[in-house]
Write a protein that holds these residues in place. Structure first.
Motif, PDB file in Angstrom:
ATOM      1  N   ASN A  43      -7.174  -0.041 -23.349  1.00  0.00           N
ATOM      2  CA  ASN A  43      -6.749   0.543 -22.079  1.00  0.00           C
ATOM      3  C   ASN A  43      -6.536  -0.455 -20.833  1.00  0.00           C
ATOM      4  OD1 ASN A  43      -8.896   2.442 -23.430  1.00  0.00           O
ATOM      5  ND2 ASN A  43      -6.905   3.376 -23.113  1.00  0.00           N
ATOM      6  N   THR A  44      -5.649  -0.139 -19.804  1.00  0.00           N
ATOM      7  CA  THR A  44      -5.331  -0.499 -18.665  1.00  0.00           C
ATOM      8  C   THR A  44      -5.402   0.396 -17.425  1.00  0.00           C
ATOM      9  OG1 THR A  44      -3.736  -2.333 -20.058  1.00  0.00           O
ATOM     10  CG2 THR A  44      -3.657  -2.272 -17.634  1.00  0.00           C
ATOM     11  N   LEU A  45      -6.120  -0.252 -16.270  1.00  0.00           N
ATOM     12  CA  LEU A  45      -5.921   0.682 -15.043  1.00  0.00           C
ATOM     13  C   LEU A  45      -4.658   0.101 -14.270  1.00  0.00           C
ATOM     14  CD1 LEU A  45      -7.272   2.503 -13.111  1.00  0.00           C
ATOM     15  CD2 LEU A  45      -8.447   0.310 -12.297  1.00  0.00           C
ATOM     16  N   HIS A  46      -3.871   0.868 -13.922  1.00  0.00           N
ATOM     17  CA  HIS A  46      -2.746   0.521 -12.956  1.00  0.00           C
ATOM     18  C   HIS A  46      -2.996   0.855 -11.477  1.00  0.00           C
ATOM     19  CE1 HIS A  46      -0.225  -0.380 -16.628  1.00  0.00           C
ATOM     20  NE2 HIS A  46      -0.930   0.667 -17.144  1.00  0.00           N
ATOM     21  N   LEU A  47      -3.019  -0.010 -10.486  1.00  0.00           N
ATOM     22  CA  LEU A  47      -3.133   0.239  -9.083  1.00  0.00           C
ATOM     23  C   LEU A  47      -1.875   0.155  -8.508  1.00  0.00           C
ATOM     24  CD1 LEU A  47      -6.157  -2.205  -8.489  1.00  0.00           C
ATOM     25  CD2 LEU A  47      -6.348   0.114  -9.305  1.00  0.00           C
ATOM     26  N   ARG A  48      -1.755   1.107  -7.432  1.00  0.00           N
ATOM     27  CA  ARG A  48      -0.612   1.086  -6.458  1.00  0.00           C
ATOM     28  C   ARG A  48      -1.390   1.242  -4.974  1.00  0.00           C
ATOM     29  NH1 ARG A  48       4.586   0.811  -6.260  1.00  0.00           N
ATOM     30  NH2 ARG A  48       5.784   1.727  -4.664  1.00  0.00           N
ATOM     31  N   VAL A  49      -0.943   0.357  -4.100  1.00  0.00           N
ATOM     32  CA  VAL A  49      -1.670   0.377  -2.894  1.00  0.00           C
ATOM     33  C   VAL A  49      -0.267   0.544  -1.970  1.00  0.00           C
ATOM     34  CG1 VAL A  49      -2.806  -0.627  -0.876  1.00  0.00           C
ATOM     35  CG2 VAL A  49      -3.502  -1.029  -3.208  1.00  0.00           C
ATOM     36  N   VAL A  50      -0.106   1.632  -1.076  1.00  0.00           N
ATOM     37  CA  VAL A  50       0.960   2.097  -0.102  1.00  0.00           C
ATOM     38  C   VAL A  50       0.183   1.739   1.167  1.00  0.00           C
ATOM     39  CG1 VAL A  50       2.288   3.808   0.807  1.00  0.00           C
ATOM     40  CG2 VAL A  50       2.090   3.725  -1.730  1.00  0.00           C
ATOM     41  N   ALA A  51       1.034   1.157   2.152  1.00  0.00           N
ATOM     42  CA  ALA A  51       0.549   0.624   3.430  1.00  0.00           C
ATOM     43  C   ALA A  51       1.488   0.669   4.409  1.00  0.00           C
ATOM     44  CB  ALA A  51      -0.299  -0.733   3.370  1.00  0.00           C
ATOM     45  N   LEU A  52       0.975   0.787   5.691  1.00  0.00           N
ATOM     46  CA  LEU A  52       2.013   0.572   6.738  1.00  0.00           C
ATOM     47  C   LEU A  52       1.800  -0.756   7.286  1.00  0.00           C
ATOM     48  CD1 LEU A  52       3.800   1.995   8.891  1.00  0.00           C
ATOM     49  CD2 LEU A  52       2.036   2.789  10.047  1.00  0.00           C
ATOM     50  N   ARG A  53       3.077  -1.622   7.272  1.00  0.00           N
ATOM     51  CA  ARG A  53       2.890  -2.939   7.796  1.00  0.00           C
ATOM     52  C   ARG A  53       3.785  -3.201   8.925  1.00  0.00           C
ATOM     53  NH1 ARG A  53       2.460  -7.763   4.495  1.00  0.00           N
ATOM     54  NH2 ARG A  53       2.403  -9.269   5.856  1.00  0.00           N
ATOM     55  N   THR A  54       3.041  -3.686  10.084  1.00  0.00           N
ATOM     56  CA  THR A  54       3.768  -3.882  11.308  1.00  0.00           C
ATOM     57  C   THR A  54       3.649  -5.487  11.228  1.00  0.00           C
ATOM     58  OG1 THR A  54       1.636  -4.052  12.564  1.00  0.00           O
ATOM     59  CG2 THR A  54       2.894  -1.943  12.486  1.00  0.00           C
ATOM     60  N   ASP A  55       4.149  -6.178  12.410  1.00  0.00           N
ATOM     61  CA  ASP A  55       4.171  -7.679  12.548  1.00  0.00           C
ATOM     62  C   ASP A  55       2.855  -8.401  12.300  1.00  0.00           C
ATOM     63  OD1 ASP A  55       6.975  -7.498  12.736  1.00  0.00           O
ATOM     64  OD2 ASP A  55       6.772  -7.713  15.107  1.00  0.00           O
ATOM     65  N   SER A  56       1.752  -7.594  12.705  1.00  0.00           N
ATOM     66  CA  SER A  56       0.557  -8.174  12.817  1.00  0.00           C
ATOM     67  C   SER A  56      -0.465  -7.459  12.034  1.00  0.00           C
ATOM     68  CB  SER A  56       0.019  -8.293  14.425  1.00  0.00           C
ATOM     69  OG  SER A  56      -0.024  -6.990  14.917  1.00  0.00           O
ATOM     70  N   THR A  57      -0.339  -6.401  11.740  1.00  0.00           N
ATOM     71  CA  THR A  57      -1.262  -5.561  10.819  1.00  0.00           C
ATOM     72  C   THR A  57      -0.936  -5.114   9.525  1.00  0.00           C
ATOM     73  OG1 THR A  57      -0.637  -3.365  11.867  1.00  0.00           O
ATOM     74  CG2 THR A  57      -2.535  -4.865  13.021  1.00  0.00           C
ATOM     75  N   LEU A  58      -1.663  -4.607   8.761  1.00  0.00           N
ATOM     76  CA  LEU A  58      -1.429  -3.959   7.345  1.00  0.00           C
ATOM     77  C   LEU A  58      -2.544  -3.144   7.173  1.00  0.00           C
ATOM     78  CD1 LEU A  58       0.532  -4.019   5.017  1.00  0.00           C
ATOM     79  CD2 LEU A  58      -1.378  -5.388   3.732  1.00  0.00           C
ATOM     80  N   ARG A  59      -2.118  -1.728   7.190  1.00  0.00           N
ATOM     81  CA  ARG A  59      -3.077  -0.440   7.297  1.00  0.00           C
ATOM     82  C   ARG A  59      -2.926   0.190   5.886  1.00  0.00           C
ATOM     83  NH1 ARG A  59      -3.397   4.951   9.333  1.00  0.00           N
ATOM     84  NH2 ARG A  59      -1.343   4.554  10.128  1.00  0.00           N
ATOM     85  N   ALA A  60      -3.823   0.263   5.090  1.00  0.00           N
ATOM     86  CA  ALA A  60      -3.615   0.853   3.489  1.00  0.00           C
ATOM     87  C   ALA A  60      -3.646   2.391   3.846  1.00  0.00           C
ATOM     88  CB  ALA A  60      -4.796   0.535   2.767  1.00  0.00           C
ATOM     89  N   LEU A  61      -2.593   2.875   3.281  1.00  0.00           N
ATOM     90  CA  LEU A  61      -2.518   4.567   3.626  1.00  0.00           C
ATOM     91  C   LEU A  61      -2.909   5.346   2.258  1.00  0.00           C
ATOM     92  CD1 LEU A  61       1.004   4.816   5.436  1.00  0.00           C
ATOM     93  CD2 LEU A  61      -1.521   4.847   6.487  1.00  0.00           C
ATOM     94  N   GLY A  62      -2.498   4.715   1.204  1.00  0.00           N
ATOM     95  CA  GLY A  62      -2.724   5.390  -0.306  1.00  0.00           C
ATOM     96  C   GLY A  62      -3.075   4.271  -1.316  1.00  0.00           C
ATOM     97  N   LEU A  63      -3.794   4.765  -2.194  1.00  0.00           N
ATOM     98  CA  LEU A  63      -4.249   4.132  -3.440  1.00  0.00           C
ATOM     99  C   LEU A  63      -3.937   5.146  -4.640  1.00  0.00           C
ATOM    100  CD1 LEU A  63      -5.697   1.791  -4.881  1.00  0.00           C
ATOM    101  CD2 LEU A  63      -8.325   2.846  -4.137  1.00  0.00           C
TER     102      LEU A  63
END
Length: 122
Positions: A43-63
């Protein structure tokens, strides 16, 4: 007689957002990354992280997580997850409930945690 019940393909249910309290799939960002984590030999766990990226930050919105492989005698349930951002990458923690089954009946259940780092954030 069937000794185990399960499927050999990835779940057809949509993955829920583990960063949202109600699991809503509303997270729309402008950046994402994927990773795979071996759970065992089958078995394998598949991850997908969705984020909002600006010039200076990365904020995770979804996992979002799914599990693929031979599921005979195993059932995995996603309990929750956390994503933290830093200058060197993303770190994640995923909590799963792993149930071993025989003839569809639960034999043993354990709570498992998988943690790691995603370095491809640039």
């Amino acid at each position: 007689m069937t000794a185990f019940r399960g499927s050999s393909s990835e779940s057809t249910r949509q993955a829920k957002n583990l960063l949202s309290p109600d699991g809503a799939r509303e997270a729309i960002g402008n950046w994402s990354t994927n990773a795979t984590v071996p759970l065992n030999a089958n078995n394998t766990l598949h991850l997908r992280v969705v984020a909002l990226r600006t010039d200076s930050t990365l904020r995770a919105l979804g996992l979002y997580t799914t599990i693929s492989g031979l599921m005979l005698g195993h059932e995995w349930k996603h309990l929750g997850g956390i994503v933290n951002t830093s200058n060197t990458g993303l770190t994640y923690q995923i909590h799963l409930l792993h149930e071993w089954k025989l003839l569809g009946a639960g034999i043993y259940t354990s709570s498992e945690e998988y943690a790691g780092r995603l370095n491809n954030v640039h």
